[in-house]
Write a protein that holds these residues in place. Structure first.
Motif, mmCIF file in Angstrom:
data_model
loop_
_atom_site.group_PDB
_atom_site.id
_atom_site.type_symbol
_atom_site.label_atom_id
_atom_site.label_comp_id
_atom_site.label_asym_id
_atom_site.label_seq_id
_atom_site.Cartn_x
_atom_site.Cartn_y
_atom_site.Cartn_z
ATOM 1 N N GLY A 276 0.807 -1.218 0.000
ATOM 2 C CA GLY A 276 0.000 0.000 0.000
ATOM 3 C C GLY A 276 0.832 1.255 0.000
ATOM 4 O O GLY A 276 0.293 2.357 -0.039
ATOM 5 N N ASN A 277 2.130 1.116 0.043
ATOM 6 C CA ASN A 277 2.937 2.303 0.278
ATOM 7 C C ASN A 277 3.547 2.884 -0.991
ATOM 8 O O ASN A 277 3.066 3.873 -1.523
ATOM 9 C CB ASN A 277 4.022 1.958 1.303
ATOM 10 C CG ASN A 277 4.620 3.199 1.912
ATOM 11 O OD1 ASN A 277 4.041 4.267 1.839
ATOM 12 N ND2 ASN A 277 5.774 3.064 2.507
ATOM 13 N N ASP A 278 4.586 2.228 -1.513
ATOM 14 C CA ASP A 278 5.279 2.908 -2.611
ATOM 15 C C ASP A 278 4.487 2.883 -3.913
ATOM 16 O O ASP A 278 4.690 3.738 -4.768
ATOM 17 C CB ASP A 278 6.719 2.418 -2.803
ATOM 18 C CG ASP A 278 6.830 0.929 -2.879
ATOM 19 O OD1 ASP A 278 5.786 0.285 -3.063
ATOM 20 O OD2 ASP A 278 7.951 0.411 -2.773
ATOM 21 N N GLY A 381 -2.782 -5.875 -11.800
ATOM 22 C CA GLY A 381 -2.752 -7.305 -12.080
ATOM 23 C C GLY A 381 -4.097 -7.779 -12.608
ATOM 24 O O GLY A 381 -4.955 -6.968 -13.018
ATOM 25 N N TYR A 382 -4.261 -9.092 -12.599
ATOM 26 C CA TYR A 382 -5.462 -9.709 -13.182
ATOM 27 C C TYR A 382 -5.542 -11.117 -12.609
ATOM 28 O O TYR A 382 -4.523 -11.768 -12.425
ATOM 29 C CB TYR A 382 -5.286 -9.747 -14.709
ATOM 30 C CG TYR A 382 -6.380 -10.446 -15.459
ATOM 31 C CD1 TYR A 382 -7.605 -9.817 -15.682
ATOM 32 C CD2 TYR A 382 -6.188 -11.736 -15.946
ATOM 33 C CE1 TYR A 382 -8.608 -10.475 -16.370
ATOM 34 C CE2 TYR A 382 -7.189 -12.391 -16.639
ATOM 35 C CZ TYR A 382 -8.405 -11.755 -16.848
ATOM 36 O OH TYR A 382 -9.384 -12.395 -17.532
ATOM 37 N N GLY A 383 -6.726 -11.582 -12.290
ATOM 38 C CA GLY A 383 -6.827 -12.958 -11.789
ATOM 39 C C GLY A 383 -6.889 -13.020 -10.274
ATOM 40 O O GLY A 383 -7.273 -12.036 -9.623
ATOM 41 N N VAL A 384 -6.496 -14.147 -9.713
ATOM 42 C CA VAL A 384 -6.744 -14.377 -8.282
ATOM 43 C C VAL A 384 -5.972 -13.430 -7.372
ATOM 44 O O VAL A 384 -6.382 -13.180 -6.245
ATOM 45 C CB VAL A 384 -6.438 -15.843 -7.870
ATOM 46 C CG1 VAL A 384 -7.401 -16.818 -8.497
ATOM 47 C CG2 VAL A 384 -4.991 -16.222 -8.171
ATOM 48 N N HIS A 385 -4.866 -12.878 -7.850
ATOM 49 C CA HIS A 385 -4.087 -11.964 -7.007
ATOM 50 C C HIS A 385 -4.419 -10.497 -7.281
ATOM 51 O O HIS A 385 -3.699 -9.622 -6.786
ATOM 52 C CB HIS A 385 -2.590 -12.180 -7.231
ATOM 53 C CG HIS A 385 -2.090 -13.469 -6.654
ATOM 54 N ND1 HIS A 385 -1.788 -13.614 -5.322
ATOM 55 C CD2 HIS A 385 -1.867 -14.669 -7.216
ATOM 56 C CE1 HIS A 385 -1.377 -14.854 -5.100
ATOM 57 N NE2 HIS A 385 -1.429 -15.517 -6.234
ATOM 58 N N PHE A 386 -5.464 -10.246 -8.047
ATOM 59 C CA PHE A 386 -5.799 -8.852 -8.372
ATOM 60 C C PHE A 386 -5.681 -7.995 -7.110
ATOM 61 O O PHE A 386 -6.157 -8.378 -6.033
ATOM 62 C CB PHE A 386 -7.222 -8.765 -8.951
ATOM 63 C CG PHE A 386 -7.595 -7.361 -9.367
ATOM 64 C CD1 PHE A 386 -7.210 -6.883 -10.616
ATOM 65 C CD2 PHE A 386 -8.299 -6.524 -8.515
ATOM 66 C CE1 PHE A 386 -7.533 -5.577 -11.001
ATOM 67 C CE2 PHE A 386 -8.623 -5.220 -8.895
ATOM 68 C CZ PHE A 386 -8.242 -4.753 -10.141
ATOM 69 N N CYS A 387 -5.068 -6.837 -7.266
ATOM 70 C CA CYS A 387 -4.720 -5.994 -6.107
ATOM 71 C C CYS A 387 -5.874 -5.834 -5.123
ATOM 72 O O CYS A 387 -6.979 -5.445 -5.490
ATOM 73 C CB CYS A 387 -4.284 -4.620 -6.597
ATOM 74 S SG CYS A 387 -3.941 -3.497 -5.242
ATOM 75 N N MET A 388 -5.554 -6.092 -3.859
ATOM 76 C CA MET A 388 -6.574 -5.996 -2.821
ATOM 77 C C MET A 388 -6.866 -4.543 -2.451
ATOM 78 O O MET A 388 -7.916 -4.233 -1.901
ATOM 79 C CB MET A 388 -6.043 -6.740 -1.594
ATOM 80 C CG MET A 388 -7.052 -7.424 -0.778
ATOM 81 S SD MET A 388 -6.288 -7.839 0.810
ATOM 82 C CE MET A 388 -6.087 -6.216 1.540
ATOM 83 N N GLY A 389 -5.911 -3.655 -2.733
ATOM 84 C CA GLY A 389 -6.075 -2.260 -2.315
ATOM 85 C C GLY A 389 -6.411 -1.320 -3.457
ATOM 86 O O GLY A 389 -6.294 -0.103 -3.310
#
Ligand code: HEM
Length: 439
Positions: A276-278, A381-389
């Protein structure tokens, strides 16, 4: 976003600047001065010198699934076209995250010790990843964001109102770092007066050690990250007894995470700190830099602030704060006519997919805040790891620009920025600006 959240220690952790230069060379030649096989986009200098565009344009045109092999990392593929990146990102069974998310050492190489070995759910596959992600996802879910909006706005206003007028200052440190660090301190319910520690830990996780640099040695990184570990262990114990509505409490009490080993707790904390930072910070700086580079777009935004949400998507596309994510092939497979072998590393170059002419047109390299399909970018990104934030990042940027347009006639960039020495994080270390308030 950290490459040390990966199981495999990333190369940037291990290389000294001398090794980096020996492997890649500090002076990066233009793409057309190289033979195709010499093009190797995992070169931190390519990004620090902002010369990556031509290299990827050539790969997209001539060799979209491009092979490289270097001594430390072994075999890896560079995926540079939009559709191919989606194919890889959408198939976690064939392209796994569990070996790490940044280019790492060749399989079987001995790994160094240190807290950089922590693991987090970004470097896992379903079902473990799904369960752990569920534990913390509510923090950036729409309901929580609505609750957080007034606080984000209040803090943004506070920072903007304290800026000196007509004087040159560094936007990166004064605004981008300050705002994202405040946000993180809020998400973790981290002692506010110590919030810059979060920035520091986030920065040193991926920094390449160099004399006079952010860190001077790998040992220094290890020592400082141990302080991070100790600090969070204390918070961890406190929240075990007195849980709140913060990320540490969510991880301590979450069904899928409460019994995790310490290395996983820390990995997930570091993931959330760096994730969430850089990324958001560099997009904030990128928005000011980019709108100055395309002044007619800045004028358009000033004339019509309802364009802010579109501008935010376009800037996230144009900046692409994380140039690539890595996967590892779990079996022999084929992509774009190339034979990928089991255990090969596969780098999905979002930064190139986001400039793919076949999706974003001939002006893909430019900022166009009215671009119809800007939100198709792959920066999250795309798919199951799509950014949570993703929603949180967009919210912070939207609020920042709503408040900027209300108080400043213009933010003027005074000189070219200094850029991060990394191919994993595309960002700015210094951006001199002046602000002029609306009279
Ligand atoms: C995952 C980009 C902001 C937390 C990701 C991924 C990308 C990304 C590309 C996918 C990783 C992969 O596929 O391996 C960005 C960008 C941001 C941003 C460009 C800002 C402009 C944030 C924020 C947070 C965050 C504000 C914190 C709340 C995460 C987490 C993951 C993630 C926890 C892992 C998700 C998973 O593995 O299931 N981010 N991010 N990101 N991001 Fe972000």
């Amino acid at each position: 976003m950290s490459d040390t959240t990966a199981k495999t220690i990333p190369l940037s952790e291990l290389r000294t600047p001398e090794q980096e230069q020996a492997e890649f060379g500090a002076e990066v030649p233009a793409a057309d001065e190289l033979e195709l096989h010499e093009i190797n986009p995992v070169n931190a200098y390519l990004f620090q010198q902002d010369r990556w565009q031509g290299h990827f344009a050539r790969l997209r045109a001539e060799d979209p699934v491009h092979f490289n092999e270097i001594q430390t990392a072994g075999r890896y593929w560079n995926i540079t076209k939009y559709d191919d990146v989606r194919t890889v990102d959408g198939d976690w069974q064939t392209f796994s995250s569990a070996e790490g998310i940044a280019l790492g050492l060749k399989k079987g190489s001995p790994e160094p010790e240190g807290p950089g070995r922590s693991v987090s759910f970004i470097a896992m596959d379903p079902p473990e990843q799904t369960a752990q992600r569920k534990t913390v996802r509510s923090v950036a879910a729409p309901g929580n964001l609505r609750n957080m909006e007034p606080l984000i706005r209040e803090r943004t206003v506070q920072v903007l109102d304290s800026l000196p007028e007509g004087e040159t200052f560094d936007w990166v440190d004064t605004v981008s770092i300050e705002l994202t660090t405040m946000m993180l301190a809020t998400l973790f319910d981290f002692p506010f007066e110590d919030r810059r520690k979060l920035t520091r830990w986030s920065d040193i996780v991926f920094a390449i050690p160099e004399p006079g640099g952010i860190i001077e040695s790998h040992e220094q990184r290890v020592a400082e990250l141990l302080e991070c570990v100790t600090y969070f262990e204390r918070l961890w114990e406190e929240r075990r007894e007195n849980p709140g509505n913060d990320l540490v409490s969510m991880l301590v009490h979450g069904e899928a995470t409460k019994d995790s080993p310490t290395s996983e707790h820390l990995g997930n904390l570091i993931l959330l700190i760096v994730g969430g930072n850089d990324t958001t910070r560099n997009t904030m700086s990128g928005s000011v830099y980019g709108l100055n580079k395309y002044p007619e777009q800045y004028d358009k935004l000033i004339a019509d602030p309802t364009l802010i949400p579109k501008m935010v998507s376009e800037i996230i596309r144009w900046q692409t704060p994380l140039p690539y994510m890595r996967r590892t092939a779990t079996r022999d497979t084929e992509l774009g006519g190339k034979q990928i072998k089991k255990d090969d590393q596969v780098l999905m170059w979002y930064v190139s997919a986001n400039r793919d002419e076949s999706v974003f047109g001939d002006n893909a390299d430019d900022i166009d805040i009215e671009r119809e399909n800007a939100d198709r970018h792959l920066s999250f990104g795309y798919g199951v790891h799509f950014c949570m934030g993703s929603r949180l990042a967009e919210l912070q940027l939207r609020i920042l620009w709503e408040e900027i347009l209300q108080r400043f006639e213009r933010i003027e960039v005074q000189a070219e920025p200094e850029r991060t020495l990394s191919s994993f994080v595309r960002g700015y270390t210094y951006l001199p600006v002046r602000v002029f308030r609306t009279t």
